[in-house]
Design an enzyme around this catalytic site. Structure first.
Site, short mmCIF file in Angstrom:
data_model
loop_
_atom_site.label_atom_id
_atom_site.label_comp_id
_atom_site.label_asym_id
_atom_site.label_seq_id
_atom_site.Cartn_x
_atom_site.Cartn_y
_atom_site.Cartn_z
N HIS A 13 -28.45 -16.53 32.49
CA HIS A 13 -28.67 -16.00 31.34
C HIS A 13 -29.70 -15.99 31.42
O HIS A 13 -31.34 -15.71 30.27
CB HIS A 13 -29.00 -16.82 30.15
N HIS A 60 -33.71 -22.36 24.58
CA HIS A 60 -35.30 -23.46 25.76
C HIS A 60 -36.21 -23.15 24.17
O HIS A 60 -37.20 -23.06 23.92
CB HIS A 60 -35.15 -21.91 26.28
N HIS A 195 -32.97 -22.19 40.84
CA HIS A 195 -34.87 -21.19 39.96
C HIS A 195 -35.56 -22.56 39.81
O HIS A 195 -34.98 -23.32 39.67
CB HIS A 195 -33.99 -19.78 38.79
N GLU A 242 -29.49 -25.64 34.79
CA GLU A 242 -28.37 -25.29 34.33
C GLU A 242 -27.14 -25.21 35.09
O GLU A 242 -25.84 -25.37 33.99
CB GLU A 242 -28.97 -24.10 34.07
C1 DHB Z 1 -35.88 -17.31 32.76
C2 DHB Z 1 -35.41 -17.90 32.26
C3 DHB Z 1 -34.36 -18.83 31.87
O1 DHB Z 1 -34.20 -19.06 30.83
C4 DHB Z 1 -33.93 -18.56 32.82
O2 DHB Z 1 -31.94 -19.55 33.07
C5 DHB Z 1 -33.92 -18.19 33.85
C6 DHB Z 1 -35.45 -17.54 33.87
C7 DHB Z 1 -37.36 -17.00 32.89
O3 DHB Z 1 -37.89 -16.86 32.24
O4 DHB Z 1 -37.73 -15.73 34.01
FE FE Z 2 -32.14 -20.90 31.24
#
Ligand code: DHB
Ligand code: FE
Length: 283
Positions: A13, A60, A195, A242
């Protein structure tokens, strides 16, 4: 009578995926590979529109203040507004809810031992709207069907365990089976893949772990449910955890599912992005 899950869609997402769509950049060289990989899933989904969808996602700190961090929550509203995350609202429709199904899920899940926090009002952020855009790139005035938000804390320690998430998914599956109406349901698990956005490992990506997760979510979710919070963060990054939300989606589906399409792409922004679409109808 029951609510039948006809498909499950797992998808990252990442906010910039939504921004790339909103700004007409999907054919840019940086983005084309990601969006080309979505096409087979989008075509199949366009032909399999459910009556209702459930989006398993995390806020978030946009819709809910960080002073309040429910482990699990559910929206019961008839409408959810798209959040302004600081750059104005995305040019996508607000979300129509399904209070009847929300309240059925709430009551059944509480009786089954999952004490969900109730959101009678909620602004939904990229965690929710980007997966809807991955599913439906051109929604026009409205998304394809009413959608129910199911929220999970993945941003503040202690996040729920993978095992607990898988069990919640299984409880959602049972709850849907006891719904006193005949409807079809699509379920989305959002977030991932590997990530980490900050700290010494910012930008870390683990393709081996992602490949293992992508294969096991289809055929061996119990193996993923056995991963500890610390293993998930070590292997997938502090935000890669996540992916526990994919396990909620998977738990609500049948033991055997049929993979329609999957796609893995690096990088989307500075993350690994994944998509997996499963047909849940008995074959
Ligand atoms: C970013 C934000 C998110 O919530 C995520 O799941 C992946 C990347 C971002 O800000 O790049
Ligand atoms: Fe996220």
């Amino acid at each position: 009578m029951s609510a039948e899950v006809i498909w499950g869609l797992a998808t990252s997402h990442v906010p910039s995926i939504g921004a790339a769509m909103d700004r007409g950049k999907t054919e840019d060289p940086n983005w084309k590979g990601l969006f080309d990989g979505y096409r087979p899933a989008r075509e199949w989904l366009a032909e399999h529109r459910p009556d209702v969808a459930i989006v398993i996602y995390n806020d978030h700190a946009n819709g809910i203040d960080l002073d309040i961090v429910p482990t699990f929550g559910i929206g019961t509203a008839d409408r959810y507004t798209v959040a302004d995350e600081g750059f104005g609202k995305r040019p996508v429709p607000d979300v129509i809810g399904d209070p009847d199904l929300s309240l059925h899920l709430l009551e059944t899940l509480v009786d089954d031992g999952f004490d969900l926090t109730v959101f009678q009002e909620l602004d939904v952020d990229h965690g929710f709207t980007v997966p809807l855009s991955v599913w439906t790139p051109d929604p026009g005035d409205a998304w394809p069907c009413p959608v129910i938000p199911l929220l999970v804390n993945v941003i503040q320690y202690p996040q729920p365990t993978a095992k607990r998430c898988y069990a919640l998914g299984q409880a959602i599956g049972r709850a849907l089976k006891s719904y006193p109406k005949d409807i079809t349901v699509g379920i989305l698990g959002t977030g991932g893949m590997s990530h980490q956005l900050a700290g010494a490992r910012a930008g870390m990506i683990n393709p081996e772990f992602d490949a293992m997760f992508m294969a096991a979510i289809e055929s061996d979710p119990a193996k993923l449910a056995a991963l500890s919070r610390e293993e998930l963060i070590r292997e997938a990054g502090s935000e890669g955890i996540e992916m526990i939300m994919w396990l909620i989606m998977r738990g609500a589906m049948n033991e055997r599912v049929r993979k329609v399409h999957s796609h893995y792409f690096v990088p989307a922004s500075n993350t690994a992005a994944g998509l997996a679409l499963f047909d849940n109808r008995a074959s």
